[in-house]
Design a protein around this motif. Sequence first.
Motif, PDB file in Angstrom:
ATOM      1  N   MET A 186      45.106  26.955 -17.870  1.00 42.37           N
ATOM      2  CA  MET A 186      43.782  26.929 -17.260  1.00 42.37           C
ATOM      3  C   MET A 186      42.715  27.043 -18.348  1.00 42.37           C
ATOM      4  O   MET A 186      42.760  27.942 -19.174  1.00 42.37           O
ATOM      5  N   THR A 187      41.776  26.098 -18.351  1.00 38.12           N
ATOM      6  CA  THR A 187      40.648  26.151 -19.287  1.00 38.12           C
ATOM      7  C   THR A 187      39.497  26.884 -18.622  1.00 38.12           C
ATOM      8  O   THR A 187      39.061  26.511 -17.528  1.00 38.12           O
ATOM      9  N   LEU A 188      39.031  27.946 -19.258  1.00 34.78           N
ATOM     10  CA  LEU A 188      37.970  28.765 -18.676  1.00 34.78           C
ATOM     11  C   LEU A 188      36.666  28.539 -19.424  1.00 34.78           C
ATOM     12  O   LEU A 188      36.649  28.291 -20.629  1.00 34.78           O
ATOM     13  N   THR A 189      35.574  28.623 -18.694  1.00 31.52           N
ATOM     14  CA  THR A 189      34.241  28.480 -19.271  1.00 31.52           C
ATOM     15  C   THR A 189      33.466  29.754 -19.021  1.00 31.52           C
ATOM     16  O   THR A 189      33.541  30.343 -17.937  1.00 31.52           O
ATOM     17  N   TYR A 190      32.722  30.183 -20.044  1.00 31.45           N
ATOM     18  CA  TYR A 190      31.954  31.414 -19.941  1.00 31.45           C
ATOM     19  C   TYR A 190      30.501  31.165 -20.325  1.00 31.45           C
ATOM     20  O   TYR A 190      30.174  30.233 -21.051  1.00 31.45           O
ATOM     21  N   MET A 191      29.641  32.068 -19.843  1.00 33.36           N
ATOM     22  CA  MET A 191      28.265  32.158 -20.304  1.00 33.36           C
ATOM     23  C   MET A 191      28.181  33.373 -21.216  1.00 33.36           C
ATOM     24  O   MET A 191      28.929  34.333 -21.042  1.00 33.36           O
ATOM     25  N   GLY A 208      34.066  34.672 -10.737  1.00 39.14           N
ATOM     26  CA  GLY A 208      34.776  33.693 -11.541  1.00 39.14           C
ATOM     27  C   GLY A 208      36.001  34.322 -12.174  1.00 39.14           C
ATOM     28  O   GLY A 208      36.402  35.444 -11.816  1.00 39.14           O
ATOM     29  N   VAL A 209      36.588  33.628 -13.125  1.00 41.43           N
ATOM     30  CA  VAL A 209      37.873  34.017 -13.706  1.00 41.43           C
ATOM     31  C   VAL A 209      37.695  34.412 -15.173  1.00 41.43           C
ATOM     32  O   VAL A 209      37.016  33.721 -15.939  1.00 41.43           O
ATOM     33  N   ASP A 218      27.971  37.948 -28.001  1.00 45.90           N
ATOM     34  CA  ASP A 218      29.427  37.863 -28.049  1.00 45.90           C
ATOM     35  C   ASP A 218      30.092  38.305 -26.748  1.00 45.90           C
ATOM     36  O   ASP A 218      31.322  38.214 -26.623  1.00 45.90           O
ATOM     37  N   PHE A 219      29.307  38.807 -25.802  1.00 44.52           N
ATOM     38  CA  PHE A 219      29.852  39.154 -24.487  1.00 44.52           C
ATOM     39  C   PHE A 219      29.856  37.903 -23.610  1.00 44.52           C
ATOM     40  O   PHE A 219      28.907  37.113 -23.632  1.00 44.52           O
ATOM     41  N   LYS A 220      30.938  37.744 -22.826  1.00 48.23           N
ATOM     42  CA  LYS A 220      31.100  36.532 -22.035  1.00 48.23           C
ATOM     43  C   LYS A 220      31.244  36.860 -20.550  1.00 48.23           C
ATOM     44  O   LYS A 220      31.976  37.779 -20.176  1.00 48.23           O
ATOM     45  N   THR A 221      30.524  36.090 -19.754  1.00 50.55           N
ATOM     46  CA  THR A 221      30.527  36.236 -18.300  1.00 50.55           C
ATOM     47  C   THR A 221      31.071  34.952 -17.688  1.00 50.55           C
ATOM     48  O   THR A 221      30.738  33.854 -18.160  1.00 50.55           O
ATOM     49  N   PRO A 222      31.900  35.020 -16.646  1.00 52.09           N
ATOM     50  CA  PRO A 222      32.514  33.794 -16.125  1.00 52.09           C
ATOM     51  C   PRO A 222      31.534  32.924 -15.333  1.00 52.09           C
ATOM     52  O   PRO A 222      30.567  33.433 -14.757  1.00 52.09           O
ATOM     53  N   VAL A 223      31.799  31.642 -15.328  1.00 46.83           N
ATOM     54  CA  VAL A 223      31.061  30.745 -14.446  1.00 46.83           C
ATOM     55  C   VAL A 223      31.650  30.857 -13.042  1.00 46.83           C
ATOM     56  O   VAL A 223      32.767  31.360 -12.851  1.00 46.83           O
ATOM     57  N   ALA A 224      30.890  30.395 -12.063  1.00 42.72           N
ATOM     58  CA  ALA A 224      31.320  30.513 -10.673  1.00 42.72           C
ATOM     59  C   ALA A 224      32.614  29.740 -10.427  1.00 42.72           C
ATOM     60  O   ALA A 224      32.818  28.646 -10.945  1.00 42.72           O
TER      61      ALA A 224
END
Length: 435
Positions: A1-6, A166-167, A223-229
């Motif tokens: 699974m490819t994950l995307t973060y903000m 999100g994941v 450097d902190f990452k939050t998941p996309v919906a």
Amino acid sequence: MTLTYMTGFGNEFATEALPGALPEGRNSPQNCAYGLYAEQFSGTAFTAPNALNARSWLYRIRPSVKHMQRFDPISLPLWKSAPSDYSDAPLGQFRWDPIQIPDSKTTFVEGIRTITTAGSVLDHSGMAAHIYMLNESMEDFYFFNADGEMLLVPELGRLRLETEFGVIEIEPLEICLLPRGMMFRVICLNKAARGYICENYGQRFTLPERGPIGANGLANPRDFKTPVAAFEDKETPSRVTAKWGGRFYETGIGHSPLDVVAWHGNYAPVKYDLRQFNTIGSISFDHPDPSIFTVLTAPSGEPGTANIDFAIFPPRWMVAEDTFRPPWYHRNIMSEFMGLIQGQYDAKEKGFVPGGISLHNMMLPHGPDAFGFDKASKADLAPQKLEETMAFMFETRLPQIVTEFAANHDSLQKDYIACWDGLEKKFDGTIERKT
């Protein structure tokens, strides 16, 4: 699974899994796109100051009242909350070997074991320090913690955290901060996983003020990452477990509660790679206070004194002149729960191993063991690099009370205090200090 973060800590984010799911401008949430329901999720009082206010707007398939029917009490006897109901442990310094993962099928929630508690879950002060152990994923099984946010520190194995927002995937040397009240489930990506949890009952974790350090150093917000919906539209019988007021409850529903199609706000889970920490150290003499290693802090309301500090001791250059390099012997007002993720800890090279735990409570003395003292006393004071190490500390202003489980577990090192036996009297009043 490819994950995307903000990226960013505490930022206002906006993310949607379907185009147009987020209302724009003054578009009313009365009739949301895709037939979604609008819902606000608040992590602070409505009237909290702007700098502290935390809330997100969620646009979901069902409102959360459909995910939380009447809950029945259940028992998770090894997950404890403060105030402690156990007081028979002796007073002193403690250290544990790694606690073994059960052979039987164990999910994340079922595999939490409390080591210490501090403060009161009902007063929203203090914390609990746990270990988690699992070898089974939470299939159609969801959890939320109304008592506090949860800081996860993996030591063994990778996890996928499927949340309302999100994941997120994490591995050893990464951490994840899960907000109070957020629904999630944990998927085990390896045969088994183990790590540590700080359950924060009080004010939310934030980045520490840098003070004289200035604008750079320590953990950088970007450097902190939050998941996309991401969302599930799944109609399967499911169970939801809740932690509320130090007790546990469970209910059954006919669908997945992870149905948020879009969200915006600043109250959301984050992950952080500890390898991104910009370590600050001495370039002249004396070991600086451990506060320079603080990644996150949870304020207590008393200026300069945290409810909890989360500090790490990562790979770093040891550069100082004519001084003792490891942490000095000390007694202090804070109570220190330590764990080791990898390698060795420079003040305790023997007996403190990855997956292990130590506890040095407020005003109880601690510091390098006899081996560490002797090695440091004879060391060449040329620049040295500590490699392949990562220890951490959950530090609180409150005394940490050891649970019955931890006090009586086979992993407790009964002879830990003996690590200081070799510190012999060296005093000779006839010898002047060398200058």
